[in-house]
Design a protein around this motif. Structure first.
Motif, PDB file in Angstrom:
ATOM      1  N   GLY A  27      44.192  44.228  38.454  1.00 39.78           N
ATOM      2  CA  GLY A  27      43.405  44.492  39.654  1.00 39.78           C
ATOM      3  C   GLY A  27      42.986  43.224  40.366  1.00 39.78           C
ATOM      4  O   GLY A  27      42.958  42.124  39.793  1.00 39.78           O
ATOM      5  N   ALA A  28      42.627  43.384  41.645  1.00 39.29           N
ATOM      6  CA  ALA A  28      42.280  42.237  42.484  1.00 39.29           C
ATOM      7  C   ALA A  28      41.063  41.483  41.960  1.00 39.29           C
ATOM      8  O   ALA A  28      41.013  40.252  42.005  1.00 39.29           O
ATOM      9  CB  ALA A  28      42.026  42.710  43.917  1.00 39.29           C
ATOM     10  N   GLY A  29      40.063  42.226  41.446  1.00 41.13           N
ATOM     11  CA  GLY A  29      38.864  41.572  40.929  1.00 41.13           C
ATOM     12  C   GLY A  29      39.183  40.662  39.754  1.00 41.13           C
ATOM     13  O   GLY A  29      38.632  39.552  39.644  1.00 41.13           O
ATOM     14  N   ALA A  30      40.072  41.119  38.868  1.00 44.85           N
ATOM     15  CA  ALA A  30      40.451  40.303  37.710  1.00 44.85           C
ATOM     16  C   ALA A  30      41.186  39.045  38.153  1.00 44.85           C
ATOM     17  O   ALA A  30      40.950  37.950  37.626  1.00 44.85           O
ATOM     18  CB  ALA A  30      41.323  41.123  36.763  1.00 44.85           C
ATOM     19  N   TYR A  31      42.077  39.180  39.147  1.00 39.05           N
ATOM     20  CA  TYR A  31      42.807  38.006  39.627  1.00 39.05           C
ATOM     21  C   TYR A  31      41.861  37.021  40.316  1.00 39.05           C
ATOM     22  O   TYR A  31      42.028  35.795  40.201  1.00 39.05           O
ATOM     23  CB  TYR A  31      43.910  38.435  40.585  1.00 39.05           C
ATOM     24  CG  TYR A  31      45.033  39.191  39.911  1.00 39.05           C
ATOM     25  CD1 TYR A  31      45.605  38.718  38.737  1.00 39.05           C
ATOM     26  CD2 TYR A  31      45.505  40.390  40.433  1.00 39.05           C
ATOM     27  CE1 TYR A  31      46.622  39.407  38.108  1.00 39.05           C
ATOM     28  CE2 TYR A  31      46.529  41.087  39.805  1.00 39.05           C
ATOM     29  CZ  TYR A  31      47.084  40.594  38.642  1.00 39.05           C
ATOM     30  OH  TYR A  31      48.088  41.277  38.011  1.00 39.05           O
ATOM     31  N   ALA A  32      40.870  37.533  41.034  1.00 39.87           N
ATOM     32  CA  ALA A  32      39.873  36.647  41.641  1.00 39.87           C
ATOM     33  C   ALA A  32      39.103  35.905  40.554  1.00 39.87           C
ATOM     34  O   ALA A  32      38.796  34.715  40.687  1.00 39.87           O
ATOM     35  CB  ALA A  32      38.919  37.460  42.521  1.00 39.87           C
ATOM     36  N   GLY A  33      38.806  36.605  39.454  1.00 42.12           N
ATOM     37  CA  GLY A  33      38.134  35.958  38.331  1.00 42.12           C
ATOM     38  C   GLY A  33      38.987  34.870  37.708  1.00 42.12           C
ATOM     39  O   GLY A  33      38.473  33.814  37.302  1.00 42.12           O
ATOM     40  N   VAL A  34      40.297  35.103  37.622  1.00 39.88           N
ATOM     41  CA  VAL A  34      41.211  34.090  37.091  1.00 39.88           C
ATOM     42  C   VAL A  34      41.187  32.843  37.967  1.00 39.88           C
ATOM     43  O   VAL A  34      41.107  31.712  37.470  1.00 39.88           O
ATOM     44  CB  VAL A  34      42.648  34.646  36.992  1.00 39.88           C
ATOM     45  CG1 VAL A  34      43.630  33.525  36.662  1.00 39.88           C
ATOM     46  CG2 VAL A  34      42.721  35.728  35.929  1.00 39.88           C
ATOM     47  N   LEU A  35      41.246  33.033  39.289  1.00 39.39           N
ATOM     48  CA  LEU A  35      41.225  31.885  40.196  1.00 39.39           C
ATOM     49  C   LEU A  35      39.917  31.101  40.066  1.00 39.39           C
ATOM     50  O   LEU A  35      39.918  29.861  40.058  1.00 39.39           O
ATOM     51  CB  LEU A  35      41.415  32.360  41.638  1.00 39.39           C
ATOM     52  CG  LEU A  35      42.797  32.936  41.968  1.00 39.39           C
ATOM     53  CD1 LEU A  35      42.835  33.443  43.404  1.00 39.39           C
ATOM     54  CD2 LEU A  35      43.879  31.893  41.735  1.00 39.39           C
ATOM     55  N   LEU A  36      38.809  31.829  39.955  1.00 36.39           N
ATOM     56  CA  LEU A  36      37.518  31.157  39.747  1.00 36.39           C
ATOM     57  C   LEU A  36      37.526  30.380  38.428  1.00 36.39           C
ATOM     58  O   LEU A  36      37.074  29.229  38.357  1.00 36.39           O
ATOM     59  CB  LEU A  36      36.388  32.190  39.731  1.00 36.39           C
ATOM     60  CG  LEU A  36      35.662  32.483  41.044  1.00 36.39           C
ATOM     61  CD1 LEU A  36      34.594  33.545  40.812  1.00 36.39           C
ATOM     62  CD2 LEU A  36      35.034  31.222  41.616  1.00 36.39           C
ATOM     63  N   GLY A  37      38.030  31.029  37.385  1.00 37.30           N
ATOM     64  CA  GLY A  37      38.069  30.374  36.079  1.00 37.30           C
ATOM     65  C   GLY A  37      38.913  29.117  36.092  1.00 37.30           C
ATOM     66  O   GLY A  37      38.527  28.086  35.524  1.00 37.30           O
TER      67      GLY A  37
END
Length: 325
Positions: A152-162
């Motif tokens: 999901g998009a939220g998880a990918y956004a979290g990956v980019l933040l991480g």
């Protein structure tokens, strides 16, 4: 992971005119967050967060891989003995494929993941190591994507933040404040830990999670001991030269880090809401940084504070996205 069993479907009531018959069926009861749940959660928060501090103290006078190997072998044997005492020797019987899977997962988690962290903490502050490891959920999302899942998009956004936070956290190594080799070692360790966590859900593991953990700890511990011997860590090692401080930290890691905290975590998975249990992923690094600063006097520089905050924010986003899904 387990989920609460749903309440049995209500039996259709016979036609009636009473108020009770017209009432809608009760909703399934939610899991209660009791005092025991909060106590177990506090153990997972504090103990697992404090293991980075314990490792840092152990490697002051103990070799990294030999100390890690000894810790996990002792903890695995103790856990197996406790299981056999409480449930009978049959609880340890598993199929050969399950045993092989547990060994592979144990090597990835404890030799590759934890063993490399122990090695790195000979030159990297414990708080920084914990923050670098905190990105594990992001690597898991990447692995899931490689194998065809779409978190999901939220998880990918979290990956980019991480990953952004990870870039900031490497600055102490690039600037020479710590050894860049140690920083990169922790990054590799986090990838291997993620691979072990990912593999555990896709391999034929023992049905009893405690049995699986016992075999994982023994296999990972033996792997660490073998690497330690190959590296020559036993040459010149005198047990009399190991400080009481390191022995105390070693015992703490065996008893609290590998036995009590794991048992509390496994119990929470069966008792508490998963969304609550998952909060350990971003609480542990905060605890580790605080303990490192308070007890060992580790400096909390701006790259550590900023990068850590970004990594924790990314993990929070990933966890919250998984909870909604």
């Amino acid at each position: 992971m387990t989920s609460p069993a749903a309440d049995p479907a209500p039996t259709p009531a016979a036609p009636a005119t009473s108020d009770r018959a017209r009432r809608p069926p009760r909703k399934p009861a939610a899991r209660r967050i009791t005092g025991a749940v909060w106590a177990a959660l506090a153990i997972v928060y504090v103990v697992w967060g404090s293991t980075y501090l314990g490792i840092r103290v152990v490697v002051e006078t103990m070799p990294p891989f030999l100390s890690a190997g000894g810790r996990f072998v002792v903890a695995g044997v103790l856990l197996a003995a406790l299981l056999a005492w409480r449930k009978g020797i049959g609880v340890l019987k598993v199929a050969p494929r399950q045993l092989a899977s547990a060994a592979v997962v144990g090597l990835l988690l404890l030799l590759g993941g934890n063993g490399l962290v122990v090695l790195a903490e000979t030159s990297v502050p414990s708080g920084l190591a914990a923050l670098l490891v905190a990105i594990v959920p992001a690597w898991v999302v990447v692995l899931r994507t490689v194998f065809g899942e779409r978190p999901g998009a939220g998880a990918y956004a979290g990956v980019l933040l991480g990953l952004a936070g990870l870039a900031v956290l490497t600055l102490p190594g690039l600037s020479g404040e710590v050894r860049i080799g140690g920083v990169l070692t922790v990054v590799v360790a986090s990838v291997l830990w993620s691979a072990g966590s990912f593999s555990a859900s896709r391999m034929p593991m023992p049905a009893n999670p405690f049995t699986a953990s016992a075999y994982e700890m023994v296999a990972g511990g033996l792997g660490c001991l073998l690497v330690g011997l190959v590296r020559g860590e036993h040459h010149g090692l005198e047990l009399a030269d190991v400080s009481a401080r390191s022995w105390t930290a070693f015992a703490y890691l065996v008893l609290f880090g590998s036995l009590i905290a794991f048992t509390a975590y496994a119990w929470l998975l069966q008792t508490a809401p998963l969304s609550l249990v998952a909060t350990y992923a971003y609480v542990n690094p905060v605890v580790a940084v605080a303990l490192g600063a308070l007890i060992l006097g580790e400096a909390v520089t701006w790259p550590i504070a900023l990068g850590g905050a970004v990594v924790v924010a990314g993990v929070c986003l990933i966890v919250s996205t998984e909870r909604r899904n």
